[in-house]
Structure formats: structure tokens, C-alpha cells
Design a protein around this motif. Structure first.
Motif, mmCIF file in Angstrom:
data_model
loop_
_atom_site.group_PDB
_atom_site.id
_atom_site.type_symbol
_atom_site.label_atom_id
_atom_site.label_comp_id
_atom_site.label_asym_id
_atom_site.label_seq_id
_atom_site.Cartn_x
_atom_site.Cartn_y
_atom_site.Cartn_z
ATOM 1 N N ARG A 1 0.812 -1.223 0.000
ATOM 2 C CA ARG A 1 0.000 0.000 0.000
ATOM 3 C C ARG A 1 0.845 1.274 0.000
ATOM 4 N N GLU A 2 1.917 1.293 0.747
ATOM 5 C CA GLU A 2 2.732 2.512 0.908
ATOM 6 C C GLU A 2 3.932 2.571 -0.053
ATOM 7 N N VAL A 3 4.046 1.619 -0.961
ATOM 8 C CA VAL A 3 5.207 1.589 -1.851
ATOM 9 C C VAL A 3 5.216 2.837 -2.750
ATOM 10 N N GLU A 4 6.412 3.294 -3.045
ATOM 11 C CA GLU A 4 6.599 4.458 -3.904
ATOM 12 C C GLU A 4 7.523 4.092 -5.056
ATOM 13 N N ILE A 5 7.416 4.837 -6.124
ATOM 14 C CA ILE A 5 8.368 4.704 -7.237
ATOM 15 C C ILE A 5 9.500 5.677 -6.948
ATOM 16 N N THR A 6 10.711 5.159 -6.938
ATOM 17 C CA THR A 6 11.879 5.996 -6.648
ATOM 18 C C THR A 6 12.672 6.347 -7.898
ATOM 19 N N GLY A 7 12.353 5.694 -9.009
ATOM 20 C CA GLY A 7 13.046 5.988 -10.251
ATOM 21 C C GLY A 7 12.317 5.431 -11.459
ATOM 22 N N VAL A 8 12.444 6.139 -12.568
ATOM 23 C CA VAL A 8 11.879 5.717 -13.851
ATOM 24 C C VAL A 8 13.002 5.813 -14.861
ATOM 25 N N VAL B 1 11.881 0.912 -16.893
ATOM 26 C CA VAL B 1 12.049 0.135 -15.670
ATOM 27 C C VAL B 1 11.641 1.067 -14.543
ATOM 28 N N LEU B 2 10.776 0.569 -13.672
ATOM 29 C CA LEU B 2 10.363 1.336 -12.506
ATOM 30 C C LEU B 2 11.092 0.788 -11.288
ATOM 31 N N ARG B 3 11.690 1.684 -10.522
ATOM 32 C CA ARG B 3 12.371 1.302 -9.280
ATOM 33 C C ARG B 3 11.448 1.701 -8.124
ATOM 34 N N PHE B 4 11.213 0.746 -7.235
ATOM 35 C CA PHE B 4 10.275 0.946 -6.141
ATOM 36 C C PHE B 4 10.995 1.052 -4.806
ATOM 37 N N SER B 5 10.326 1.668 -3.843
ATOM 38 C CA SER B 5 10.915 1.881 -2.517
ATOM 39 C C SER B 5 11.164 0.575 -1.767
ATOM 40 N N ASP B 6 10.537 -0.528 -2.190
ATOM 41 C CA ASP B 6 10.809 -1.824 -1.558
ATOM 42 C C ASP B 6 11.952 -2.562 -2.264
ATOM 43 N N GLU B 7 12.684 -1.813 -3.098
ATOM 44 C CA GLU B 7 13.863 -2.284 -3.832
ATOM 45 C C GLU B 7 13.544 -3.189 -5.017
ATOM 46 N N HIS B 8 12.279 -3.331 -5.368
ATOM 47 C CA HIS B 8 11.915 -4.095 -6.569
ATOM 48 C C HIS B 8 12.251 -3.239 -7.786
ATOM 49 N N ASP B 9 12.967 -3.825 -8.748
ATOM 50 C CA ASP B 9 13.334 -3.073 -9.954
ATOM 51 C C ASP B 9 13.560 -3.985 -11.156
ATOM 52 N N SER B 10 12.965 -5.170 -11.136
ATOM 53 C CA SER B 10 13.259 -6.119 -12.208
ATOM 54 C C SER B 10 12.181 -6.206 -13.290
ATOM 55 N N GLY B 11 11.140 -5.401 -13.198
ATOM 56 C CA GLY B 11 10.102 -5.435 -14.228
ATOM 57 C C GLY B 11 10.365 -4.436 -15.335
ATOM 58 N N ILE B 12 10.205 -4.867 -16.574
ATOM 59 C CA ILE B 12 10.318 -3.959 -17.718
ATOM 60 C C ILE B 12 8.900 -3.709 -18.226
ATOM 61 N N TYR B 13 8.449 -2.466 -18.082
ATOM 62 C CA TYR B 13 7.093 -2.063 -18.432
ATOM 63 C C TYR B 13 7.080 -1.508 -19.855
ATOM 64 N N SER B 14 6.672 -2.339 -20.811
ATOM 65 C CA SER B 14 6.597 -1.885 -22.198
ATOM 66 C C SER B 14 5.428 -0.922 -22.349
ATOM 67 N N TRP B 15 5.455 -0.105 -23.410
ATOM 68 C CA TRP B 15 4.380 0.866 -23.629
ATOM 69 C C TRP B 15 3.034 0.168 -23.739
ATOM 70 N N ASP B 16 2.988 -0.968 -24.448
ATOM 71 C CA ASP B 16 1.690 -1.635 -24.596
ATOM 72 C C ASP B 16 1.227 -2.271 -23.289
ATOM 73 N N TYR B 17 2.162 -2.730 -22.439
ATOM 74 C CA TYR B 17 1.767 -3.275 -21.149
ATOM 75 C C TYR B 17 1.167 -2.166 -20.281
ATOM 76 N N LEU B 18 1.817 -1.006 -20.246
ATOM 77 C CA LEU B 18 1.288 0.122 -19.490
ATOM 78 C C LEU B 18 -0.077 0.562 -20.018
ATOM 79 N N TYR B 19 -0.208 0.615 -21.334
ATOM 80 C CA TYR B 19 -1.476 1.021 -21.963
ATOM 81 C C TYR B 19 -2.576 0.025 -21.594
ATOM 82 N N ASP B 20 -2.233 -1.257 -21.609
ATOM 83 C CA ASP B 20 -3.189 -2.309 -21.250
ATOM 84 C C ASP B 20 -3.562 -2.221 -19.770
ATOM 85 N N LEU B 21 -2.588 -1.966 -18.906
ATOM 86 C CA LEU B 21 -2.894 -1.793 -17.483
ATOM 87 C C LEU B 21 -3.903 -0.661 -17.289
#
Length: 151
Positions: A64-71, A80-100
Motif C-alpha cells: 500500500r505505501e510503496v513508492e516509485i523511486t526511479g523511472v 524500468v520502474l524502481r520501487f521503494s521496496d527495492e523491486h526493480d526487475s520489471g520492464i514495463y513496455s508501452w503496450d503493457y502500461l497502456y493495457d494496465l
């Protein structure tokens, strides 16, 4: 990785709003998405979240409280979105973001239903401990909006 569909409009602008914890993405077709950090984190396209095939997904809890620390851009097709919980391994393609964005309401409800079925929470263990120690959400222990507020 979900696609590189040449029919998907390209982003014209990406803004990270720290206070509201959302990523705003404007696309060439005029569509503007407002995707919360938590939503993007729990639907990360990484193998850590999605697994390596159907049925191997890992339910993300306490985000719930996670933040994006880098794009960071990945070529001309993703970020690639870097999150405050140190997750950074997802590659968000334009079509994936559009679909989300196109399916945000249904995906969010599906996530909430899966959490409930698992008896899990959007709250982090640290947040829950603070809430208990301070007298719970009703006494203001969870900050503005309380734990039950829609986020």
C-alpha cells in the motif's frame, strides 16, 4: 515480456507524482493514465511477480505505501520502474502500461479479491504494527485517510 505492438500509441510524457504516489502517462492518442505506484508494483511484469507461466504468480502483499523511486527508459519501447521496496526487475513496455490503464478497474478488483481470498493485506507488517501500537486506525494511527480509505 508482453509485447511490442506497433499499434499501441507511444507515450508523449511521463510524470511521477510523489505526493499522490502515481505515475501519469500521456499517450499520442490523447489518452492520459494515472497509475498508482501500488497498482504498478503488484502488477509488475517481472518473473518475481508473474512467475514463468500460468498459475505461478506470486500475490504481492503489504504494498500500500510503496513508492516509485526511479523511472528509467529502456530503449524506445519501455521503462524500468524502481520501487521503494527495492523491486526493480520489471520492464514495463508501452503496450503493457497502456493495457494496465485500459483494464485498471477490473485488475484492481481482481487484486483485492485475491488478497481477501488469501487472508492477506495491502498493509505492510511495519504499518500494521504501528497501527496496533498507536491504538489502530480509528485513533488516527494510520495517518490521513486511515487504513480503510481507498488508495
Amino acid at each position: 515480456m508482453s509485447g511490442l505492438d506497433h499499434n499501441t500509441p507511444r507515450p508523449t510524457e511521463i510524470k511521477l507524482h510523489q505526493k499522490s504516489r502515481e505515475l501519469e502517462i500521456a499517450f499520442a492518442d490523447g489518452k492520459v493514465l494515472h497509475l498508482p505506484c501500488e497498482f504498478l508494483r503488484v502488477y509488475s511484469p517481472s518473473a518475481e511477480v508473474r512467475g514463468h507461466g500460468p498459475g505461478q504468480e506470486t500475490l504481492q502483499t503489504g504494498k500500500r505505501e510503496v513508492e516509485i523511486t526511479g523511472v528509467e527508459p529502456v530503449g524506445n519501447y519501455a521503462v524500468v520502474l524502481r520501487f521503494s521496496d527495492e523491486h526493480d526487475s520489471g520492464i514495463y513496455s508501452w503496450d503493457y502500461l497502456y493495457d494496465l490503464g485500459a483494464n485498471q478497474d477490473a485488475l484492481w478488483q481482481n487484486y483485492l479479491d485475491r488478497l481477501q481470498a488469501a487472508g492477506a493485506s495491502r498493509e505492510s507488517l511495519v504499518h500494521e504494527a504501528i497501527a496496533k501500537k498507536s491504538g489502530g486506525c480509528g485513533s488516527g494511527g494510520c495517518g490521513s485517510g486511515g487504513c480503510g480509505s481507498k488508495g
